[in-house]
Design an enzyme around this catalytic site. Structure first.
Site, PDB file in Angstrom:
ATOM      1  CG  HIS A 118      -2.036  -1.032   1.229  1.00 59.74           C
ATOM      2  ND1 HIS A 118      -3.039  -1.249   0.358  1.00 59.74           N
ATOM      3  CD2 HIS A 118      -2.175  -2.129   2.027  1.00 59.74           C
ATOM      4  CE1 HIS A 118      -3.720  -2.274   0.393  1.00 59.74           C
ATOM      5  NE2 HIS A 118      -3.290  -2.815   1.720  1.00 59.74           N
ATOM      6  CG  ASP A 175      -5.006  -9.921   3.168  1.00 57.25           C
ATOM      7  OD1 ASP A 175      -4.769 -10.604   2.158  1.00 57.25           O
ATOM      8  OD2 ASP A 175      -4.833  -8.823   3.523  1.00 57.25           O
ATOM      9  CG  HIS A 219      -6.689  -5.323   1.750  1.00 54.92           C
ATOM     10  ND1 HIS A 219      -6.080  -5.964   2.480  1.00 54.92           N
ATOM     11  CD2 HIS A 219      -7.985  -4.959   2.198  1.00 54.92           C
ATOM     12  CE1 HIS A 219      -6.812  -6.280   3.533  1.00 54.92           C
ATOM     13  NE2 HIS A 219      -7.921  -5.802   3.510  1.00 54.92           N
ATOM     14  CG  ASP A 272      -2.687  -8.097   0.668  1.00 57.78           C
ATOM     15  OD1 ASP A 272      -2.133  -8.599   1.477  1.00 57.78           O
ATOM     16  OD2 ASP A 272      -4.059  -7.384   0.755  1.00 57.78           O
TER      17      ASP A 272
HETATM   18  C1  SP5 Z   1      -1.207  -4.870   3.906  1.00 58.54           C
HETATM   19  C2  SP5 Z   1      -2.649  -5.057   4.062  1.00 58.54           C
HETATM   20  O1  SP5 Z   1      -3.190  -6.015   4.151  1.00 58.54           O
HETATM   21  N1  SP5 Z   1      -2.990  -3.985   4.631  1.00 58.54           N
HETATM   22  C3  SP5 Z   1      -4.645  -4.020   4.912  1.00 58.54           C
HETATM   23  C4  SP5 Z   1      -5.126  -2.554   5.621  1.00 58.54           C
HETATM   24  C5  SP5 Z   1      -6.271  -2.535   5.981  1.00 58.54           C
HETATM   25  N2  SP5 Z   1      -6.723  -1.622   6.835  1.00 58.54           N
HETATM   26  C6  SP5 Z   1      -8.007  -1.256   7.163  1.00 58.54           C
HETATM   27  C7  SP5 Z   1      -8.672  -2.563   7.876  1.00 58.54           C
HETATM   28  C8  SP5 Z   1      -9.881  -2.172   8.435  1.00 58.54           C
HETATM   29  C9  SP5 Z   1     -10.215  -3.250   9.658  1.00 58.54           C
HETATM   30  N3  SP5 Z   1     -11.427  -3.245  10.278  1.00 58.54           N
HETATM   31  C10 SP5 Z   1     -11.278  -3.853  11.565  1.00 58.54           C
HETATM   32  C11 SP5 Z   1     -12.582  -4.464  11.840  1.00 58.54           C
HETATM   33  C12 SP5 Z   1     -12.549  -5.133  13.202  1.00 58.54           C
HETATM   34  N4  SP5 Z   1     -13.665  -5.840  13.567  1.00 58.54           N
HETATM   35 ZN    ZN Z   2      -4.458  -7.127   2.556  1.00 57.56          ZN
END
Ligand code: SP5
Ligand code: ZN
Length: 353
Positions: A169, A294, A207, A205
């Protein structure tokens, strides 16, 4: 397969991330990497050790993909944070104000003297805490990526940069998504600089790899392909749509393959074939795989339903590209399973090679 692990990774340990108005415990935790190391001890893939690269070579490789002013910001960020208020030494740094540079006329050319404003200038979310050891850990991770690229240049069929924080990212001059330095981009650029005329990046990934896309968006020598959750509903939201095909000389050299939340392995696997076909058509001589785990069904922040056994199939399919490959460790937050899933993928690659 040679694995380079980051001995400084645990120095980056955020406490909390902002999520919908609350501070919640960080998902990107040191234990993730420890679980992969433990699984590699049970099922070794080859030599494992810390990277050995000269400081000057590392600085040069990082500067190939990140701006000088962003790197200067990162290098002194923790000291600047603590200088604002000595009590900050006990708190992670998180931004709370941003310049929205592409809209509304806010300026990003004037560097604010206020560190909190500078942190906003160089980041795109409030979920990526910067801690006392973040810079040391990020540099150690970039060293893993560079060492893995060098191993492939020196004739290894594959190499694994086992590092955190993750990288995909992070853009030319911004952090976010738990990422500070773009390890996959550093590896891809190092492969280019060592003589690989065309390098493909295939990001698996959950994302979208927005940082990597942005770094190479106007270039025809690095193809960027990403399979990910549809940004209409999924993080990072503001990039990763199918109509982003590259710009200028890079037109046609970016491919986004967004999939709906809930997608299972059959559909995901078919999409991987589309991605691999694009890599083949491009004619790359080396491959970089930002490897996020993920996509796993049990992941707490993601929405695909891959199973542990599926990762071996993914690895074998990637080996089918017939290219030397660098893997960089990215996301994957089902901590108990991240070691198994990582080694399943890499072992699948190695056994099919
Ligand atoms: C490298 C990578 O996989 N980065 C991902 C970043 C995502 N960040 C936002 C995640 C939002 C998480 N929500 C948490 C909900 C808890 N119940
Ligand atoms: Zn990710």
């Amino acid at each position: 397969m040679k694995t380079f692990h980051n001995p400084h990774h645990a120095a980056h340990a955020g406490q909390q991330e902002m999520f919908r108005g609350r501070m919640v415990p960080c998902h990107e935790v040191p234990a993730r990497l420890d679980f992969v190391l433990a699984e590699l001890a049970r099922r070794p893939l080859g030599p494992l050790g810390p990277p050995s690269v000269e400081d000057s070579a590392l600085d040069a490789a990082i500067a190939r993909v990140h701006s000088a002013r962003y790197l200067a910001f990162l290098a002194s960020a923790w000291d600047d944070w603590v200088a604002m208020d000595p009590a900050n030494a006990q708190r992670d740094a998180l931004p709370s104000v941003w310049p929205l540079p592409s809209r509304h006329g806010f300026r990003s050319d004037v560097l604010p003297a206020n560190f909190a404003a500078r942190l906003g200038l160089f980041s795109f979310d409030s979920g990526s805490p910067l801690t006392a050891g973040s810079w040391a850990a990020a540099r150690g991770g970039a060293a893993c990526a560079l060492a893995a690229a060098q191993a492939v240049v020196n004739g290894e069929r594959s190499a694994f940069a086992l590092t955190r924080p993750p990288g995909h990212h992070a853009g030319p001059d911004f952090l976010g998504g738990y990422c500070f330095l773009n390890n996959a981009a550093i590896a891809a650029q190092a492969l280019r600089d060592a003589g690989h005329a065309k390098v493909a990046v295939l990001d698996v990934d959950y994302h979208h790899g927005n940082g990597t896309q942005t770094i190479f968006y106007e270039r025809a020598d690095v193809l960027t392909v990403s399979i990910h959750g549809d940004p209409t509903t999924e993080y990072p939201f503001f990039l990763g749509h199918a109509d982003e095909r590259g710009a200028g000389e890079g037109d046609g050299f970016n491919l986004n393959l967004p999939l709906s939340r809930g997608t299972g392995f059959a559909r995901w696997r078919a999409t991987l074939d589309t991605a691999l076909q694009a890599v083949h058509n491009f004619g790359a001589s080396a491959l970089v795989v930002p490897m996020g785990l993920d996509t796993f069904e049990g992941d707490p922040i993601s929405g695909f339903t891959l199973q542990s056994a599926d990762y071996a199939v993914v690895g074998a399919a990637l080996a089918g590209a017939g290219l030397p490959a660098v893997f960089t460790f990215e996301g994957g937050y089902a901590v108990d399973e991240v070691g198994t899933n990582t080694v399943n993928l890499l072992e699948g690659f190695q056994q099919a090679t």
